[in-house]
Every structure is written in structure tokens, then in C-alpha cells.
Write a protein that holds these residues in place. Structure first.
Motif, PDB file in Angstrom:
ATOM      1  N   VAL A  14       2.657  26.316  68.893  1.00 25.08           N
ATOM      2  CA  VAL A  14       1.541  26.580  67.984  1.00 25.08           C
ATOM      3  C   VAL A  14       0.724  25.293  67.878  1.00 25.08           C
ATOM      4  N   VAL A  15      -0.544  25.386  68.293  1.00 23.99           N
ATOM      5  CA  VAL A  15      -1.398  24.204  68.324  1.00 23.99           C
ATOM      6  C   VAL A  15      -2.491  24.300  67.263  1.00 23.99           C
ATOM      7  N   ARG A  16      -2.853  23.121  66.738  1.00 27.10           N
ATOM      8  CA  ARG A  16      -3.936  23.001  65.755  1.00 27.10           C
ATOM      9  C   ARG A  16      -4.586  21.655  66.025  1.00 27.10           C
ATOM     10  N   ALA A  17      -5.869  21.689  66.370  1.00 29.58           N
ATOM     11  CA  ALA A  17      -6.582  20.468  66.771  1.00 29.58           C
ATOM     12  C   ALA A  17      -5.778  19.800  67.884  1.00 29.58           C
ATOM     13  N   THR A  19      -2.587  18.678  67.581  1.00 33.79           N
ATOM     14  CA  THR A  19      -1.190  18.639  67.151  1.00 33.79           C
ATOM     15  C   THR A  19      -0.471  19.916  67.557  1.00 33.79           C
ATOM     16  N   VAL A  64       0.025  34.792  64.452  1.00 32.33           N
ATOM     17  CA  VAL A  64      -0.580  33.965  65.494  1.00 32.33           C
ATOM     18  C   VAL A  64      -1.255  34.816  66.551  1.00 32.33           C
ATOM     19  N   ARG A  88      -2.045  30.063  68.409  1.00 37.32           N
ATOM     20  CA  ARG A  88      -2.866  29.494  67.338  1.00 37.32           C
ATOM     21  C   ARG A  88      -2.713  30.376  66.103  1.00 37.32           C
ATOM     22  N   LEU A  89      -2.706  29.732  64.942  1.00 33.96           N
ATOM     23  CA  LEU A  89      -2.657  30.492  63.697  1.00 33.96           C
ATOM     24  C   LEU A  89      -3.917  31.331  63.569  1.00 33.96           C
ATOM     25  N   GLN A  93      -4.281  31.912  57.301  1.00 35.37           N
ATOM     26  CA  GLN A  93      -2.821  31.952  57.238  1.00 35.37           C
ATOM     27  C   GLN A  93      -2.316  30.863  56.292  1.00 35.37           C
ATOM     28  N   ASP A  95       0.420  27.877  55.206  1.00 32.16           N
ATOM     29  CA  ASP A  95       1.117  26.883  56.019  1.00 32.16           C
ATOM     30  C   ASP A  95       2.425  27.494  56.515  1.00 32.16           C
ATOM     31  N   TRP A 107       3.756  19.054  62.131  1.00 29.55           N
ATOM     32  CA  TRP A 107       2.608  19.049  63.038  1.00 29.55           C
ATOM     33  C   TRP A 107       2.603  17.678  63.710  1.00 29.55           C
TER      34      TRP A 107
END
Length: 134
Positions: A14-17, A19, A64, A88-89, A93, A95, A107
Motif C-alpha cells: 500500500v503506497v501513499r506519496a 511511502t 484499497v 492505494r487507499l 479511508q 488510517d 508508513w
């Protein structure tokens, strides 16, 4: 690499920016303290993507969208094979929370992924994620 008796285990990167969500195992005792991608076994009649969505819901309490596969099949043992997918979320959503099998979620910036003590089957995917922008 898979055989008719292989059981597929999916992992969600699971990616965010820049991270990746990493999960620290709490069980079983021989794996406790090691890091992995959240996920689990693909159930009969379920696609890999459906399993990623279900496992993220069960293990993290989030929904996701599943993206591309990362890396090749990795043998966990004589029966289990790991496949990892980017995810990806979905919007709005909460946390992610460690609901099953994990005591900590973090993260982790892409450049720090290799600093964690990963389960062996996850390492090739971690190396790929650390070296490649997504």
C-alpha cells in the motif's frame, strides 16, 4: 514457479506519496517482530486482486484499489507462494489499523525500506520498491 498444489499468498504494498505501509508480525512466535506486506491466502474462486482487497479490509480496516504486480513469485515454503501487488487507499479511508497478525503498522519512506527486518520472501519486492518510483 507455482505448481498445482501451491497456495497463493498475496501481499499488498500500500503506497501513499513516497511511502509504503509496512506491517510488523505479532504471530506466530517464529515470525514475530519481522516486517511484511499485509495480506494472506487467496481463497478458492477468488482472484489475486479480490484477495488483496479482502485482506486489506480484514487486516487493516481499509478499502484499497489494487494496482500492478511487483516482482516475481516468491516461494515462502514448499506449499506457499507470495505475490505482491501495489495498492492505494480509496478516498476518505480511515488510517489503517493492525487488526490481525500485526502489532505495528508504519508508513516507511521508500529510501528507508531496506532498514527494516523483513521476512525473507518479501526482500526481493522490498528491493524493487526501494529502487523504483511508483
Amino acid at each position: 514457479m507455482t505448481t498445482e498444489t501451491s497456495v497463493i499468498v498475496v501481499g499488498a504494498a500500500v503506497v501513499r506519496a513516497d511511502t509504503v505501509l509496512c506491517a510488523r508480525r505479532s504471530a506466530p512466535p517464529r515470525l514475530a517482530g519481522k516486517w511484511e506486506f499485509p495480506g494472506g491466502k487467496v481463497e478458492p474462486g477468488e482472484t489475486d486482486s479480490e484477495a488483496v482487497v479482502r485482506e486489506c479490509r480484514e487486516e487493516l480496516g481499509v478499502e484499497v484499489a489494487v494496482g500492478a504486480r511487483v516482482g516475481a513469485d516468491a516461494r515462502i515454503d514448499d506449499r506457499l507462494v507470495l505475490r505482491v501487488y501495489l495498492a492505494r487507499l480509496l478516498p476518505d479511508q480511515p488510517d489503517p489499523r493492525p487488526l490481525e497478525d500485526h502489532d505495528l503498522l508504519s508508513w516507511v519512506p521508500r529510501g528507508n525500506l531496506l532498514d527494516l527486518d523483513w521476512l525473507t520472501p518479501d526482500i526481493p519486492v522490498v528491493e524493487e520498491l526501494a529502487a523504483t518510483a511508483w
